[in-house]
Structure formats: C-alpha cells, structure tokens
Motif scaffolding. Sequence first.
Motif, PDB file in Angstrom:
ATOM      1  N   CYS A  69       6.645  -0.052   0.176  1.00 27.31           N
ATOM      2  CA  CYS A  69       6.303   0.527   1.475  1.00 27.31           C
ATOM      3  C   CYS A  69       5.229  -0.270   2.210  1.00 27.31           C
ATOM      4  CB  CYS A  69       5.841   1.970   1.298  1.00 27.31           C
ATOM      5  SG  CYS A  69       7.116   3.061   0.615  1.00 27.31           S
ATOM      6  N   THR A 198       1.590  12.590  10.143  1.00 28.98           N
ATOM      7  CA  THR A 198       2.123  12.064   8.886  1.00 28.98           C
ATOM      8  C   THR A 198       3.612  11.826   9.065  1.00 28.98           C
ATOM      9  OG1 THR A 198       0.487  13.275   7.574  1.00 28.98           O
ATOM     10  CG2 THR A 198       2.448  12.465   6.417  1.00 28.98           C
ATOM     11  N   THR A 199       4.021  10.584   8.886  1.00 25.24           N
ATOM     12  CA  THR A 199       5.438  10.247   9.028  1.00 25.24           C
ATOM     13  C   THR A 199       5.983   9.751   7.691  1.00 25.24           C
ATOM     14  OG1 THR A 199       4.880   8.002   9.757  1.00 25.24           O
ATOM     15  CG2 THR A 199       5.238   9.665  11.464  1.00 25.24           C
ATOM     16  N   GLN A 200       7.301   9.870   7.564  1.00 20.97           N
ATOM     17  CA  GLN A 200       7.963   9.450   6.334  1.00 20.97           C
ATOM     18  C   GLN A 200       9.259   8.712   6.645  1.00 20.97           C
ATOM     19  OE1 GLN A 200       8.182  12.379   2.995  1.00 20.97           O
ATOM     20  NE2 GLN A 200       7.420  13.819   4.520  1.00 20.97           N
ATOM     21  N   THR A 202      12.280   9.000   4.502  1.00 24.23           N
ATOM     22  CA  THR A 202      12.722   9.742   3.326  1.00 24.23           C
ATOM     23  C   THR A 202      13.715   8.946   2.488  1.00 24.23           C
ATOM     24  OG1 THR A 202      14.449  10.817   4.658  1.00 24.23           O
ATOM     25  CG2 THR A 202      12.321  11.962   4.442  1.00 24.23           C
ATOM     26  N   CYS A 206       8.804   6.287   1.635  1.00 21.51           N
ATOM     27  CA  CYS A 206       7.542   5.798   2.189  1.00 21.51           C
ATOM     28  C   CYS A 206       6.915   6.835   3.111  1.00 21.51           C
ATOM     29  CB  CYS A 206       7.779   4.499   2.979  1.00 21.51           C
ATOM     30  SG  CYS A 206       8.477   3.138   2.001  1.00 21.51           S
ATOM     31  N   SER A 207       5.588   6.873   3.141  1.00 27.75           N
ATOM     32  CA  SER A 207       4.882   7.771   4.040  1.00 27.75           C
ATOM     33  C   SER A 207       3.537   7.183   4.407  1.00 27.75           C
ATOM     34  CB  SER A 207       4.702   9.150   3.410  1.00 27.75           C
ATOM     35  OG  SER A 207       3.857   9.088   2.281  1.00 27.75           O
TER      36      SER A 207
END
Length: 215
Positions: A69, A198-200, A202, A206-207
């Motif tokens: 990531c 907060t982003t991901q 999926t 990764c975040s």
Amino acid sequence: PIVDLFWDFGDGNSATGTNVSHAYTAAGIYTVILVAVSESGQADAEVKLNYIVVNPLPDVGFDISENGCIVPFEVLIANTSDAGLNYDWDFGNGQSSTLFSPDAITYIDTGSYVITLTVSNPITGCSASDSQAIVISNFTADFSAPLTGCIGSPIQFTDGSTSLANSWAWDFGDGQSSNTSNPTHSYASSGTYSVTLTTQDTGLGCSDSISYDIN
C-alpha cells in the motif's frame, strides 16, 4: 508388408502409426506394446515390460505476505515447495534468487508484478513453476474543503484520495459522519472542528486517514 501398427502406452491410451509421441499425465512405470499387422492379416506384438519411467513433477508453491500500500514496500515470501531441490525465483522487478527462502524483496515503484518460482529436480530433470501477482500501490487519503464557513451554510468536501479508493468514512468533528465520496455538511454552532477522512481500497486491503481543521 506391414499395413497397420497399433500402440498401447500402458496408461489406457493408444495410437496408430509408425512413429508416434505420447504425453503421460501421471507418474509411474509403464509397459508399452506395439502390435504390427501384415497385409495377410497376421499380427505380432512386441511387449516391453516396465519400459517407460515417468517421474513426478516437483511440488511447487509459495505464499506472499500481502499487497503493498506504500512505496517502497518489502514483500515477505514463504516457500511451500519440496525441499532439497533447485529454485529459480523471478520477482518481476528485475530481482531474482536461487535460495529456498529468499530475503524480503523491496519494490520501489508502484505497479502490478508477477512473482514466478521454478523448482527443478536435478536427478530426474523434471521441473514445475508457480506464479502469483502482487500489486504495489502508493495509497494516500486526501480531501479539499473551504477552511472557513458560516453556521448553517453547507460546506463542500471533495475527496482527493488515490484513485483506487472505493470506501469513504468522514468524521466532521461535531458528531456527524458520512460515507459518500464528496459530501456536504453544515455546522450548527461556531468553533474549530477537526474533520477526518478515512479511505480504503477494499480490493487491495489498503487504507489511510487525513485530518484538517475547519473554522
């Protein structure tokens, strides 16, 4: 004169013809029979007992720790193949190894890489390969918004995270939240609020999170 030639390869398969080839799909020792038939209908068989020895392929496999990531990213690889053989690793980034358990591999550029392991048995000459793909990204969260606003007026928040982001969790700092990519939000009272996104991704697992203050 011979008019027909019949082959029995000993594994349930057969063929006709003068010079034939056959691929065995299972390890073992096989008896091969050739039957020649003459123009007058006479037949004769040549039986070669335990004539073909088919060796097994090496058991090859490995596990990858996870997708990356951030860059640079170190990948840990666990070799689950048969031990005591020859190993040829290609990590897809110009690096290679012949060790059973290679050291952690560092990827310094984002992209999709294919890791290939070829295991060969020096005694039988048999070899087998396994390949797995790994994705290295540089996943980051970010957003933009006016840093000041008025009570009751909608404030537009615009996601600026990595393009692979597909999940969003906004915390506006006043007890309210949202899970859309580009929300608007109004504050009921004055003050300084810490807004966190907060982003991901999926798919890759990764975040990332980032916070800004809004007055």
